[in-house]
Scaffold this motif. Sequence first.
Motif, PDB file in Angstrom:
ATOM      1  N   VAL A  70       1.086  -1.602  -0.178  1.00  0.00           N
ATOM      2  CA  VAL A  70      -0.004   0.223  -0.079  1.00  0.00           C
ATOM      3  C   VAL A  70       0.999   1.483   0.590  1.00  0.00           C
ATOM      4  O   VAL A  70       2.170   1.214   0.076  1.00  0.00           O
ATOM      5  N   ALA A 117      -4.835  -0.985  -3.848  1.00  0.00           N
ATOM      6  CA  ALA A 117      -5.436  -2.088  -4.440  1.00  0.00           C
ATOM      7  C   ALA A 117      -4.947  -3.128  -3.885  1.00  0.00           C
ATOM      8  O   ALA A 117      -4.217  -3.347  -3.501  1.00  0.00           O
ATOM      9  N   THR A 123     -10.141  -1.807  -3.877  1.00  0.00           N
ATOM     10  CA  THR A 123      -9.304  -0.749  -3.362  1.00  0.00           C
ATOM     11  C   THR A 123      -9.734  -0.700  -1.801  1.00  0.00           C
ATOM     12  O   THR A 123     -10.646  -0.636  -1.215  1.00  0.00           O
ATOM     13  N   SER A 149      -8.957   2.238   2.247  1.00  0.00           N
ATOM     14  CA  SER A 149      -7.939   3.169   2.224  1.00  0.00           C
ATOM     15  C   SER A 149      -8.545   2.146   4.102  1.00  0.00           C
ATOM     16  O   SER A 149      -9.339   2.098   4.152  1.00  0.00           O
ATOM     17  N   TRP A 196      -8.527   0.705 -12.882  1.00  0.00           N
ATOM     18  CA  TRP A 196      -7.220   0.884 -12.935  1.00  0.00           C
ATOM     19  C   TRP A 196      -7.193   1.605 -13.966  1.00  0.00           C
ATOM     20  O   TRP A 196      -7.506   1.520 -14.943  1.00  0.00           O
ATOM     21  N   VAL A 202      -5.154   2.861 -10.084  1.00  0.00           N
ATOM     22  CA  VAL A 202      -5.285   3.444  -9.514  1.00  0.00           C
ATOM     23  C   VAL A 202      -3.973   4.580  -8.013  1.00  0.00           C
ATOM     24  O   VAL A 202      -3.358   3.384  -8.438  1.00  0.00           O
TER      25      VAL A 202
END
Length: 108
Positions: free
Chosen positions: A56, A71, A84, A86, A106, A108
């Motif tokens: 990441v 991703a 994805t 976060s 894609w 990303v």
Amino acid sequence: MSNSAARVPDGERAWLALAFEDPVKRWVREYQPSLPALRAVRDWIRSREVDPFAGVRLEYTLSDRSYFFGAIPGTMTADGRVVTCSYWVFPADGTVRCDMLSTASWPV
């Protein structure tokens, strides 16, 4: 915060992944992913408890936490979308807290 300084030897669980359940449920309802994609997401979430920094990118850091985005490998669809995620990493209490799980085009 150095990513390598927070890593632990293989096999040791040093982090606790929290707040992933609701984002995963929302993602499943919205995107109706395949079983292989669900497995890839599940395994990736578990891997955050071993090394939340693997694969990441660091987006930014605040005084007590850092925000990461990436991703999820193994989730690429035929039409070029990928799952994805976060999340926040809180070093003081050893937690990884999901902020968002989604599907994006894609790259990303």
